[in-house]
Enzyme design. Structure first.
Site, PDB file in Angstrom:
ATOM      1  N   ASN A   9       0.849  -1.199   0.000  1.00 26.82           N
ATOM      2  CA  ASN A   9       0.000   0.000   0.000  1.00 26.82           C
ATOM      3  C   ASN A   9       0.886   1.251   0.000  1.00 26.82           C
ATOM      4  O   ASN A   9       1.604   1.517   0.968  1.00 26.82           O
ATOM      5  CB  ASN A   9      -0.911  -0.057   1.239  1.00 26.82           C
ATOM      6  N   LYS A  12       0.596   3.729   2.938  1.00 24.08           N
ATOM      7  CA  LYS A  12       1.233   3.259   4.178  1.00 24.08           C
ATOM      8  C   LYS A  12       2.755   3.333   4.070  1.00 24.08           C
ATOM      9  O   LYS A  12       3.437   3.799   4.985  1.00 24.08           O
ATOM     10  CB  LYS A  12       0.840   1.799   4.453  1.00 24.08           C
ATOM     11  N   ASP A  74      -1.778  -3.378   9.893  1.00 23.75           N
ATOM     12  CA  ASP A  74      -3.156  -3.674   9.504  1.00 23.75           C
ATOM     13  C   ASP A  74      -4.024  -2.583  10.106  1.00 23.75           C
ATOM     14  O   ASP A  74      -3.939  -2.298  11.302  1.00 23.75           O
ATOM     15  CB  ASP A  74      -3.606  -5.055   9.974  1.00 23.75           C
ATOM     16  N   SER A  75      -4.815  -1.969   9.257  1.00 20.62           N
ATOM     17  CA  SER A  75      -5.530  -0.790   9.733  1.00 20.62           C
ATOM     18  C   SER A  75      -6.886  -0.667   9.072  1.00 20.62           C
ATOM     19  O   SER A  75      -7.182  -1.359   8.097  1.00 20.62           O
ATOM     20  CB  SER A  75      -4.679   0.461   9.484  1.00 20.62           C
ATOM     21  N   PHE A 156      -4.829   9.039   1.726  1.00 25.81           N
ATOM     22  CA  PHE A 156      -5.347   7.942   0.910  1.00 25.81           C
ATOM     23  C   PHE A 156      -6.572   7.359   1.624  1.00 25.81           C
ATOM     24  O   PHE A 156      -6.981   7.859   2.674  1.00 25.81           O
ATOM     25  CB  PHE A 156      -4.260   6.864   0.695  1.00 25.81           C
ATOM     26  N   ASP A 159      -9.282   9.091   4.059  1.00 24.75           N
ATOM     27  CA  ASP A 159      -8.809  10.378   4.605  1.00 24.75           C
ATOM     28  C   ASP A 159      -9.620  11.588   4.130  1.00 24.75           C
ATOM     29  O   ASP A 159      -9.752  12.571   4.856  1.00 24.75           O
ATOM     30  CB  ASP A 159      -7.331  10.610   4.249  1.00 24.75           C
ATOM     31  N   LYS A 179      -1.240  14.960   9.851  1.00 26.58           N
ATOM     32  CA  LYS A 179      -1.563  13.520   9.943  1.00 26.58           C
ATOM     33  C   LYS A 179      -0.382  12.762  10.540  1.00 26.58           C
ATOM     34  O   LYS A 179      -0.553  11.868  11.369  1.00 26.58           O
ATOM     35  CB  LYS A 179      -1.927  12.940   8.573  1.00 26.58           C
ATOM     36  N   HIS A 184      -3.411   7.311  13.800  1.00 36.63           N
ATOM     37  CA  HIS A 184      -3.393   5.959  14.369  1.00 36.63           C
ATOM     38  C   HIS A 184      -2.064   5.266  14.058  1.00 36.63           C
ATOM     39  O   HIS A 184      -1.453   4.649  14.915  1.00 36.63           O
ATOM     40  CB  HIS A 184      -4.576   5.161  13.798  1.00 36.63           C
ATOM     41  N   ARG A 185      -1.612   5.410  12.799  1.00 38.79           N
ATOM     42  CA  ARG A 185      -0.374   4.745  12.368  1.00 38.79           C
ATOM     43  C   ARG A 185       0.817   5.304  13.142  1.00 38.79           C
ATOM     44  O   ARG A 185       1.670   4.563  13.625  1.00 38.79           O
ATOM     45  CB  ARG A 185      -0.201   4.967  10.850  1.00 38.79           C
TER      46      ARG A 185
HETATM   47  P1  IMP Z   1      -5.098  -3.206   5.047  1.00 36.69           P
HETATM   48  O1  IMP Z   1      -4.068  -2.847   4.019  1.00 36.69           O
HETATM   49  O2  IMP Z   1      -5.660  -4.561   4.894  1.00 36.69           O
HETATM   50  O3  IMP Z   1      -4.603  -2.920   6.440  1.00 36.69           O
HETATM   51  O4  IMP Z   1      -6.322  -2.223   4.788  1.00 36.69           O
HETATM   52  C1  IMP Z   1      -6.298  -0.930   5.248  1.00 36.69           C
HETATM   53  C2  IMP Z   1      -7.427  -0.136   4.625  1.00 36.69           C
HETATM   54  O5  IMP Z   1      -7.945   0.727   5.644  1.00 36.69           O
HETATM   55  C3  IMP Z   1      -6.923   0.759   3.509  1.00 36.69           C
HETATM   56  O6  IMP Z   1      -7.185   0.219   2.268  1.00 36.69           O
HETATM   57  C4  IMP Z   1      -7.702   2.042   3.720  1.00 36.69           C
HETATM   58  O7  IMP Z   1      -8.891   1.939   3.035  1.00 36.69           O
HETATM   59  C5  IMP Z   1      -8.007   2.046   5.207  1.00 36.69           C
HETATM   60  N1  IMP Z   1      -7.010   2.837   5.947  1.00 36.69           N
HETATM   61  C6  IMP Z   1      -6.087   2.387   6.840  1.00 36.69           C
HETATM   62  N2  IMP Z   1      -5.335   3.393   7.296  1.00 36.69           N
HETATM   63  C7  IMP Z   1      -5.761   4.476   6.653  1.00 36.69           C
HETATM   64  C8  IMP Z   1      -5.348   5.840   6.688  1.00 36.69           C
HETATM   65  O8  IMP Z   1      -4.387   6.228   7.364  1.00 36.69           O
HETATM   66  N3  IMP Z   1      -6.033   6.671   5.909  1.00 36.69           N
HETATM   67  C9  IMP Z   1      -7.071   6.282   5.135  1.00 36.69           C
HETATM   68  N4  IMP Z   1      -7.499   5.040   5.041  1.00 36.69           N
HETATM   69  C10 IMP Z   1      -6.835   4.133   5.801  1.00 36.69           C
END
Ligand code: IMP
Length: 215
Positions: A9, A12, A74-75, A156, A159, A179, A184-185
């Site tokens: 991603n 990230k 993971d977020s 992204f 946001d 940000k 959170h990150r």
């Molecule tokens: P993962 O890659 O499976 O952890 O999915 C994370 C998803 O959560 C991403 O595709 C975003 O849609 C959303 N997400 C996580 N962190 C953020 C952020 O910092 N900003 C915006 N969307 C986020």
């Protein structure tokens, strides 16, 4: 110490590289061929560990496990008005071929169908670190609200429709540095940094050369 990120991603990768500018950070595709990871955990922590372990196993196959520690994120976002969804399903909320744009559109249409222009929401990030010295994890959260429109161009995912507590603009509208201070990150990465500092000290010290025989 070299850190391999268990994520492709771009959003990230950019944020983690900016935050950890003193470490040598590699994106997954810089070191390994693409491969599939099934994220079938029930929590952010389970999924973060699934990703970091899968990448660490690949490193082992290539005998690179001494060279890197793996870090995953993971977020996702949880929205009160829709029973705290999408949560761990944030990346695929609008289906198999979901994109960030279609996921946002789904949340906006759900808010609209409830006649709501906004709802409380929060982001969660679980950061996992997997290394020869063990597995570690840390959580971070960012509270605020989602709105039924998209504003701004920074960031992204969700946001452009998320306004953090204490602000009146979306993350998309706020300067990127904000940000990086409150997300959170960033909170998860701040805790994980203590772990990485310790791992870095162990790896660079003589003691590792003695331990190495036993790993
Ligand atoms: P993962 O890659 O499976 O952890 O999915 C994370 C998803 O959560 C991403 O595709 C975003 O849609 C959303 N997400 C996580 N962190 C953020 C952020 O910092 N900003 C915006 N969307 C986020």
């Amino acid at each position: 110490m070299k850190i391999l990120l268990a994520t492709g991603n771009h959003g990230k990768v950019k944020e983690i590289k900016e935050f950890y500018n003193e470490f040598e950070i590699y994106a997954l595709n810089e070191i390994l061929e693409p491969f599939e990871i099934v994220e079938d955990g029930k929590t952010f922590k389970e999924n973060a560990l699934i990703k970091a372990r899968a990448v660490f196993e690949k490193l082992k196959e290539k005998n690179l496990q001494d060279e890197f520690v793996v870090l995953s994120d993971d977020s996702g976002i949880s929205v009160e008005a829709i029973d705290w969804r999408p949560g761990i399903f944030s990346a695929r909320y609008s289906g198999e071929n979901a994109t960030d744009a279609t996921n946002r559109a789904k949340v906006i249409s759900e808010l609209n169908s409830l006649n709501l222009s906004q709802s409380k929401a929060f982001y969660t990030a679980c950061i996992a670190v997997v290394s020869k010295f063990g597995e570690f994890s840390a959580h971070g959260f960012m509270h605020g609200k989602v709105i039924n429109e998209e504003r701004g161009e920074h960031g992204f995912g969700y946001d452009f429709m998320f306004i953090p507590d204490g602000f009146s603009q979306t993350i998309g509208e706020l300067p990127i540095e904000i940000k990086l201070k409150i997300s959170h990150r960033t909170k998860g990465l701040t805790i994980a940094k203590h772990i990485l500092d310790i791992l870095s000290r162990i790896i660079s010290q003589k003691i590792w050369k003695i331990w190495k025989k036993f790993y």
